[in-house]
Structures are given as C-alpha cells and as structure tokens.
Design an enzyme around this catalytic site. Structure first.
Site, PDB file in Angstrom:
ATOM      1  N   LYS A 181      -2.837   7.431  -5.150  1.00 43.77           N
ATOM      2  CA  LYS A 181      -3.780   8.049  -4.007  1.00 43.77           C
ATOM      3  C   LYS A 181      -4.812   8.666  -4.428  1.00 43.77           C
ATOM      4  CE  LYS A 181      -1.716   5.761  -0.716  1.00 43.77           C
ATOM      5  NZ  LYS A 181      -1.396   4.496  -1.497  1.00 43.77           N
TER       6      LYS A 181
HETATM    7  C1  LIG Z   1      -1.616   2.219   4.320  1.00 48.88           C
HETATM    8  C2  LIG Z   1      -0.323   2.941   3.639  1.00 48.88           C
HETATM    9  N1  LIG Z   1       0.456   3.356   4.333  1.00 48.88           N
HETATM   10  C3  LIG Z   1       1.765   4.008   4.042  1.00 48.88           C
HETATM   11  C4  LIG Z   1       2.028   3.835   2.553  1.00 48.88           C
HETATM   12  C5  LIG Z   1       3.207   4.516   2.089  1.00 48.88           C
HETATM   13  O1  LIG Z   1       2.847   5.832   1.127  1.00 48.88           O
HETATM   14  P1  LIG Z   1       3.974   6.275   0.295  1.00 48.88           P
HETATM   15  O2  LIG Z   1       4.227   5.229  -1.010  1.00 48.88           O
HETATM   16  O3  LIG Z   1       3.721   7.549  -0.196  1.00 48.88           O
HETATM   17  O4  LIG Z   1       5.416   6.294   0.865  1.00 48.88           O
HETATM   18  C6  LIG Z   1       1.117   3.292   1.896  1.00 48.88           C
HETATM   19  C7  LIG Z   1       1.337   3.390   0.325  1.00 48.88           C
HETATM   20  O5  LIG Z   1       0.590   2.850  -0.650  1.00 48.88           O
HETATM   21  C8  LIG Z   1      -0.353   2.721   2.428  1.00 48.88           C
HETATM   22  O6  LIG Z   1      -0.940   2.137   1.459  1.00 48.88           O
END
Ligand SMILES: Cc1ncc(COP(=O)(O)O)c(C=O)c1O
Length: 375
Positions: A181
C-alpha cells in the site's frame, strides 16, 4: 532488465523509529499508536482514527460498530479485493453486488437504488485504484433510504473528489497499510470517522470488548477492566505505528512521484489501439495506488506472461469476485450478472507503480507493453 512489481519506501528513519519502539518497554497498543491515530486524523481532516491490524478488520469492525449483522444486506462492488465482500460475510450480513462504471471501474452510483431492498442496511463503496467513487450521490441515496456508508479506502488515502476526502461523507472510512500500500507497516489498517460513539465502540471491538487497553491498565495504578461487548483481537501495536509515522509525513512526496509515473504511462498509451487506460475524472485527485491497463480479454493471460518473461512484475487487480468459486457456490452468482466488472476483470493487468521506479524503468515497461501488445 528486472522490474519488481512493487518496492516499498520504508526508509532508515522508519526503521530507526521501529527500533526505538523495540528498545522501549511498550510494544503493543500505546502512545505511538495514539500519535499515529491523531496524525492520520489530522491528515484526513477527520475527527477520530482507530488503528487495527488490517483493512479487513477495519471493514469488519466498522460493520459491527454500526450494528450490521445477520439478515442485513450490504451493497458493494464485485470489482474489488475479496476482503471487501468477505468482511460483510464475517459480520454475518449478505453482500449484494452492483456493477461498475466502464471508465473508472468504480461502483456505478446510478445503479445502487435498483439493488436496495427492505433488508439493505449499508453501502460499502470501494475507491478503486485510488480514485474515489461518487460520494455525493452515494450519500444522497444513503440519506434517502437511511443507510450507513462505509468506505473501503484501502487504495485511497491521498484521494479527493469534488473537494471531498475519504471519511468526510461516509460514516466510516477504512484504510490498509498492507505490504504494497501507499504507506505500509507490512500489515495494518485503520478506521477514520467523525462519529465519537463509533470510534469508542471500535476501540473496544478491536480488543475483545475490554473497557481498558493495555496502556491504560499498566501505565497508572492498576485498575480493573470489564468486558462490555464481545470484541475481536486486532489492535494496531506500537511497532506498526512507528513504521507509519514518518511515511505519513512523506505521503504527498511519494504521491507526487507516483502521479508523474502514471502520467508517463497515460501519455504513452493515450493513442494506443490495443491498450486502454481507465480515466481519472477532472474533479478528482486519484491516490494513484495501482496503475491498470486493459487489453483484449482473450489475450490478457498471454500478454501478462510475456511481460513477466521480459522481467516485468505484474498482477491482476482484480478478477470480478462474484465469479470466484465460493461466491458462485454460496450465492449462485453466474457470468453475465455484472458484465462491466466481468469485462474489466478479464482485461486488466496492473503495471509496476511505486516511488522508487526510475524514469528509465518506466520507459522500459512502456516499451515492452507496446512491443508485446502489437506483436
Ligand atoms: C480494495 C481493498 N480492500 C481491502 C483490502 C484489505 O486490506 P488488508 O490486507 O489490510 O486487510 C485490500 C487489500 O489489498 C484492498 O485492495
């Protein structure tokens, strides 16, 4: 040339900050998390931020904090990472998909009203690739039908649209600090909200429903804690927050470099007869999280393979999630139900995008994309 799909921007200062925490007494949720939460809220111009261990947890806990659970429906997009829809299921509710706009791949706000039933409790838009959805329209619909709006802002920390930022019109906005990210602690997440009661509830939900966190329990004279509600265990800890603090200071600098890279890609593919780019709307600042191109669906996988053979790291963000086995089997989804998301999901390839990418590397990616797609 070998070009990684992603390289993080963790600096020596970030590492020193994390080492500072490791050399201190308190590794879990304490002052460093509070400092990050305060600074992140200030960056967003939002009142409260609650740090958790992932955006998945942020989405799940936000739904619970707003009382969404079994029997409820939550409207979202099939063009997202599975975390979005999975979090709805984790909360006990049912995800209801609405198709996306062909130009932006974001949920088509004009189709949302058709999907509302007596069981609909929330809308969960995803600001895909860094560009915000039409939050004015979504807020308007939510107000009309008394729905909660939870923004999946995993891609969109730096974004704005019509002057609106994540967390401004939504009831909560959820962020990710996952390894790839825009700012990262390897894993991590947060919820930002202007609702004090929800922020307090989220603090309990992230830590078993306990009335006091570890810092409150041990920094002063011991005080008993109570368990008021059933919570989970996903509190952000000081080591994560220490890694993020200085990245947050530099977030706009990193964004500017990604913006430059995206502009190079966009210019190169503007007149291309095979490759198409999604659009950043004129009134929108994209957080420029992922740069995706669209190629003819039948050729996508072979084109992607050739990029990799030329040393370029690639990804697919995302194949439409209603077509994944679990979603087909559990909810009876079939191909043809969300045709625009399906088309994008079958056509998309994500190119490398990160501040450390040099102009020379960007030019190499462009050259390979052109050679492979015209061959
Ligand atoms: C659009 C979106 N929502 C939620 C997430 C979930 O994030 P996390 O890996 O921090 O749980 C991601 C992860 O890549 C994502 O791309």
């Amino acid at each position: 040339m070998k070009i990684e799909f992603y390289k993080h921007s963790v600096s020596q200062k970030d590492i020193d900050n994390a080492v500072g925490v490791l050399n201190s007494l308190f590794l879990t949720t304490g002052e460093v998390v509070s400092e990050f939460e305060y600074k992140f809220s200030r960056y967003l111009d939002c009142k409260y931020t609650v740090g958790v261990t992932s955006c998945t947890a942020a989405l799940h806990l936000s739904l619970l904090a707003y009382g969404i659970g079994p029997g409820d429906e939550v409207i979202t997009t099939p063009m997202t990472f599975i975390a979005t829809a999975n979090a709805i299921i984790h909360a006990g509710a049912t995800p209801v998909f609405v198709d996306v706009e062909p130009d932006t791949a974001n949920i088509d706000a004009n189709l949302i009203e058709n999907a509302i039933t007596s069981r609909t409790k929330a809308i969960l838009p995803v600001h895909l690739y860094g560009q915000m959805c039409d939050m004015k329209k979504i807020r308007e619909i939510a107000n009309k039908y008394h729905l909660v709006v939870i923004e999946d802002s995993a891609h969109a920390i730096e974004a704005s649209r019509d002057g609106i930022r994540p967390g401004e019109l939504g009831d909560a906005a959820c962020f990710s600090y996952y390894a790839t990210k825009n700012i990262t602690s390897g894993e991590g997440g947060a919820v930002s909200t202007n609702n004090e009661e929800i922020a307090e509830k989220l603090k309990k939900l992230r830590l078993h429903g306990m009335s006091k966190g570890a810092a409150e329990r041990y920094s002063k004279q011991y005080e008993h804690w109570d368990m008021e509600i059933l919570g989970w265990k996903c509190n952000m800890y000081n080591i994560q927050a220490a890694l993020l603090l200085n990245q947050l200071e530099n977030i706009e600098k990193y964004w500017q470099r990604r913006e430059q890279i995206c502009e190079m890609y966009e210019e190169a593919f503007e007149e291309d007869s095979v490759v198409t780019c999604l659009k950043v709307l004129p009134n929108s600042k994209s957080a420029r999280h992922l740069f995706t191109i669209l190629v003819p669906p039948k050729r996508r996988d072979s084109i992607m393979g050739q990029f990799q053979e030329s040393g370029i790291g690639v990804a697919v963000n995302f194949r439409a999630i209603h077509l994944l086995t679990f979603y087909r089997q559990t909810f009876g989804y079939e191909r043809g139900m969300y045709p625009i998301a399906e088309k994008i999901g079958d056509s998309t390839i994500t190119l490398p995008l990160y501040p450390k990418l040099s102009n020379e590397e960007v030019q190499y990616v462009i050259k390979v994309v052109k050679e492979v797609t015209t061959s």
